[in-house]
Design an enzyme around this catalytic site. Structure first.
Site, PDB file in Angstrom:
ATOM      1  N   THR A  15       0.949  31.405 -85.473  1.00 23.78           N
ATOM      2  CA  THR A  15       1.911  30.433 -84.966  1.00 23.78           C
ATOM      3  C   THR A  15       2.004  30.537 -83.457  1.00 23.78           C
ATOM      4  OG1 THR A  15       4.212  29.697 -85.014  1.00 23.78           O
ATOM      5  CG2 THR A  15       3.841  32.051 -85.369  1.00 23.78           C
ATOM      6  N   ASP A  75       3.770  26.354 -92.202  1.00 22.89           N
ATOM      7  CA  ASP A  75       3.954  24.966 -91.805  1.00 22.89           C
ATOM      8  C   ASP A  75       5.265  24.515 -92.406  1.00 22.89           C
ATOM      9  OD1 ASP A  75       2.644  22.784 -90.268  1.00 22.89           O
ATOM     10  OD2 ASP A  75       3.113  21.695 -92.109  1.00 22.89           O
TER      11      ASP A  75
HETATM   12  P1  ITT Z   1       2.975  26.374 -85.225  1.00 23.82           P
HETATM   13  O1  ITT Z   1       2.238  25.230 -85.896  1.00 23.82           O
HETATM   14  O2  ITT Z   1       2.232  26.976 -84.088  1.00 23.82           O
HETATM   15  O3  ITT Z   1       3.456  27.387 -86.208  1.00 23.82           O
HETATM   16  P2  ITT Z   1       4.983  24.354 -84.765  1.00 23.82           P
HETATM   17  O4  ITT Z   1       6.331  24.398 -84.123  1.00 23.82           O
HETATM   18  O5  ITT Z   1       4.046  23.257 -84.339  1.00 23.82           O
HETATM   19  O6  ITT Z   1       4.316  25.773 -84.541  1.00 23.82           O
HETATM   20  P3  ITT Z   1       5.081  23.144 -87.388  1.00 23.82           P
HETATM   21  O7  ITT Z   1       3.938  22.250 -87.156  1.00 23.82           O
HETATM   22  O8  ITT Z   1       5.187  23.824 -88.725  1.00 23.82           O
HETATM   23  O9  ITT Z   1       5.157  24.310 -86.322  1.00 23.82           O
HETATM   24  O10 ITT Z   1       6.402  22.313 -87.097  1.00 23.82           O
HETATM   25  C1  ITT Z   1       7.576  22.623 -87.720  1.00 23.82           C
HETATM   26  C2  ITT Z   1       8.752  22.125 -86.918  1.00 23.82           C
HETATM   27  O11 ITT Z   1       9.851  21.972 -87.834  1.00 23.82           O
HETATM   28  C3  ITT Z   1       9.160  23.172 -85.911  1.00 23.82           C
HETATM   29  O12 ITT Z   1       8.668  22.875 -84.628  1.00 23.82           O
HETATM   30  C4  ITT Z   1      10.681  23.127 -85.974  1.00 23.82           C
HETATM   31  O13 ITT Z   1      11.202  22.280 -85.040  1.00 23.82           O
HETATM   32  C5  ITT Z   1      11.005  22.568 -87.344  1.00 23.82           C
HETATM   33  N1  ITT Z   1      11.429  23.706 -88.148  1.00 23.82           N
HETATM   34  C6  ITT Z   1      10.701  24.434 -89.023  1.00 23.82           C
HETATM   35  N2  ITT Z   1      11.411  25.462 -89.495  1.00 23.82           N
HETATM   36  C7  ITT Z   1      12.604  25.388 -88.903  1.00 23.82           C
HETATM   37  C8  ITT Z   1      13.762  26.175 -88.953  1.00 23.82           C
HETATM   38  O14 ITT Z   1      13.824  27.280 -89.682  1.00 23.82           O
HETATM   39  N3  ITT Z   1      14.796  25.804 -88.217  1.00 23.82           N
HETATM   40  C9  ITT Z   1      14.752  24.720 -87.444  1.00 23.82           C
HETATM   41  N4  ITT Z   1      13.704  23.922 -87.309  1.00 23.82           N
HETATM   42  C10 ITT Z   1      12.628  24.259 -88.043  1.00 23.82           C
END
Ligand code: ITT
Length: 200
Positions: A15, A75
């Protein structure tokens, strides 16, 4: 072959999101030596799949192939009932290139306003995938349901945490002690499944 994670081994947390990396390290509770994809200078793959599990597998496999080490990816995203599950897999993309989650949360509020929806139900999903450099991979999914509140409250956590109140609670994930979020979040539920599958 039986896939297992052996305590003390090195795991690449695939990540580039510091909020997630912190939660993953806490959930692994010192049982593994966690190195992040960022610290290994691994690039971020494009998330081309249409599901959380698809993108989690894609990210874990990408990191495992390039690092030669067992890799774990998350994800995740927030889905809003009245918006037919949006932003869902596009949760990060709604924040734009500057990763501005104040903007993303405003977008959710505006979309609900535009359609005049009273329904504030929402849920978070986390798909966790572990991939081995020689090919095999495992993926699981966790979900937590709740309701949305505006304006955002609390500066703990990350992403959409300040507008999400998990069912059975009165504080948003952004106001809550991180220990409590880590006990009941979508990510914690996915971790419990992963541990049941991969850890003795
Ligand atoms: P990586 O792919 O590098 O892990 P990313 O931020 O791009 O980072 P994602 O594509 O999985 O990750 O996007 C998920 C988004 O959803 C993330 O940026 C958060 O804003 C939101 N999200 C996921 N889990 C969350 C949580 O526990 N609390 C708040 N927002 C969350």
């Amino acid at each position: 072959m039986k896939l297992k994670l052996i305590k003390g081994m090195r795991l690449v947390a695939a990540t580039h999101n510091p909020g997630k990396a912190r939660e993953i390290a806490t959930l692994l509770k010192g049982d593994y030596v966690v190195v992040t994809a960022g610290s290994l200078n691994l690039p971020e793959p494009e998330e081309t799949e249409a599901t959380f599990t698809g993108n989690a597998l894609l990210k874990a496999r990408y990191a495992a192939e390039r690092s030669g080490e067992v890799s774990l990816a998350d994800d995740s995203g927030m889905s809003v009932s009245a918006l037919d599950g949006a932003p869902g897999i596009f949760s990060a993309r709604w924040a734009g290139p500057d990763k501005d989650f104040a903007l993303a949360m405003k977008k959710v509020e505006d979309r609900l306003g535009e359609i005049g929806a009273d329904d504030r139900r929402a849920w978070f999903t986390s798909a966790l995938a572990v991939a081995w450099p020689d090919g095999p991979a495992v993926v699981v999914e966790g979900r937590v349901d709740g309701t949305l509140t505006f304006p955002p409250r609390g500066d703990s956590g990350f992403g959409y945490d300040p507008i999400f109140i998990p069912n059975g609670h009165t504080r948003t994930f952004g106001e809550m002690d991180p220990v409590l979020k880590d006990a009941l979040s979508h990510r914690a539920l996915a971790f419990a499944k992963l541990k049941a599958a991969l850890i003795d």
